[in-house]
Design an enzyme around this catalytic site. Structure first.
Site, PDB file in Angstrom:
ATOM      1  N   HIS A 141      -2.726  -6.339   3.685  1.00 32.82           N
ATOM      2  CA  HIS A 141      -1.587  -5.692   3.546  1.00 32.82           C
ATOM      3  C   HIS A 141      -1.941  -4.175   3.597  1.00 32.82           C
ATOM      4  CE1 HIS A 141       1.619  -8.436   4.273  1.00 32.82           C
ATOM      5  NE2 HIS A 141       1.318  -9.109   3.172  1.00 32.82           N
TER       6      HIS A 141
ATOM      7  N   HIS B  82      -5.295 -11.717   1.763  1.00 30.90           N
ATOM      8  CA  HIS B  82      -4.135 -11.523   2.212  1.00 30.90           C
ATOM      9  C   HIS B  82      -3.690 -10.236   1.781  1.00 30.90           C
ATOM     10  CE1 HIS B  82      -0.010 -12.491   3.980  1.00 30.90           C
ATOM     11  NE2 HIS B  82       0.255 -11.850   2.487  1.00 30.90           N
ATOM     12  N   GLU B  83      -3.459  -9.968   0.664  1.00 29.04           N
ATOM     13  CA  GLU B  83      -3.038  -8.597   0.046  1.00 29.04           C
ATOM     14  C   GLU B  83      -3.883  -7.475   0.592  1.00 29.04           C
ATOM     15  OE1 GLU B  83      -0.188  -8.762  -1.082  1.00 29.04           O
ATOM     16  OE2 GLU B  83      -0.032 -11.083  -1.419  1.00 29.04           O
TER      17      GLU B  83
ATOM     18  N   GLU C 297       3.990 -10.680   7.538  1.00 29.10           N
ATOM     19  CA  GLU C 297       2.941 -11.734   7.101  1.00 29.10           C
ATOM     20  C   GLU C 297       2.145 -12.468   8.062  1.00 29.10           C
ATOM     21  OE1 GLU C 297       3.031 -12.151   3.619  1.00 29.10           O
ATOM     22  OE2 GLU C 297       4.448 -10.471   3.447  1.00 29.10           O
TER      23      GLU C 297
END
Length: 297
Positions: free
Chosen positions: A146, A142-143, A222
């Site tokens: 980003h 997930h990071e 998100e």
């Protein structure tokens, strides 16, 4: 996805321009209150440009210092470093982010940096110890998403500059109260008065600027990062389980603040974890994110 990345770059430029204008007005007001009205505007413009450039190139260092993070090592964090190595192949991100660890038992994580070439992924000690391999993989993915989507540039610049404006506003408050009586009889030019009033307005709204700017970073970021992470891992269950564990954890994160809370994968403030998000939420609710992830199966 590429259209979202382009929009993120444009949004970053707009946010930086707004902050430069705000900083200029506040610095001008400070200089005016100190009696340097002739050179105040010049000083304000130069200072705002320098501070903006310095913030842009040092945003990762400033954010890391604010959370007291340490570099991750293979000796202490072997599983974490191995997960990132594997995800680098699946993600297609060219430059490997640096890994950092925050000494807190609340499971959480964020990414920061001005671009993928200067990116950082920071996780808490609690995330490493409380999540299993596939859950930790989902969070790191997930990071990394980003980073690939250029969310980190916008998030880091906002976090640091919001704190900077609030600091200037506090200085403005102290000086203005000291000089208010002494300068009450002085006359000022129309333009100077207008700029001074604008500075006062920024002073009044500075406590809520953090939340207003956070709302400019859409909650869709998100959802997009979650979806992108699954394209890396091909395992939605790992991220779903991780989100449930993080949201259900009651441990405090001492280094979290209003200016950086929205950077984390889940808001670090327990009292702000709602069943449903609203217009003032910095994150989508966990239930909404899990529902979206389940629809990807």
């Amino acid at each position: 996805m590429y259209d979202d990345i382009r929009k993120n770059k444009i949004k970053t430029g707009i946010i930086v321009a707004i902050f430069m204008a705000m900083i200029s007005c506040i610095i001008y007001s400070l200089c005016y209150l100190l009696g340097y009205s002739e050179i105040a505007l010049f000083v304000a413009l130069i200072f705002s440009i320098i501070s903006t450039i310095a913030t842009y190139y040092n945003c990762d260092k400033i954010v890391l210092a604010s959370v007291n993070a340490r570099p991750a090592t293979k000796e202490e964090d072997l599983q974490l470093t191995n997960i990132l190595d594997d995800l680098m192949v699946a993600s297609g991100v060219q430059s490997k982010p640096r890994l950092y660890v925050v000494d807190s038992m609340q499971p959480n994580a964020f990414a920061t940096g001005r671009n993928p070439e200067n990116a950082i992924i920071c996780v808490t000690k609690g995330l490493i110890e409380k999540l299993n391999y596939y859950e930790l993989e989902g969070v790191v993915a997930h990071e990394l998403a980003h980073i690939k989507n250029y969310d980190i540039r916008l998030s880091a610049v906002i976090s640091v500059m919001v704190g900077f404006v609030i600091m200037l506003s506090d200085m403005f408050t102290r000086i203005s109260f000291r000089r208010s009586r002494r300068d009450s009889d002085n006359n000022s030019g129309g333009v100077q008065l207008i700029i001074l009033i604008i500075g006062l307005i920024f002073l009044i709204i500075s406590p809520i600027i953090s939340q207003l700017i956070q709302l400019a970073v859409s909650r869709r970021r998100e959802f997009l990062a979650d979806a992108t992470a699954i394209s890396f891992t091909r395992n939605p269950d790992g991220l779903i389980s991780a989100l449930r564990k993080i949201s259900g954890d009651d441990t405090e994160l001492e280094t979290a603040s209003n200016s950086n809370a929205y950077m984390y994968i889940v808001t670090p403030f327990k009292n702000k974890r709602k069943k449903k998000s609203n217009l003032f939420s910095t994150h989508p609710s966990t239930s909404e994110r899990i529902e979206a992830l389940q629809n990807l199966r």
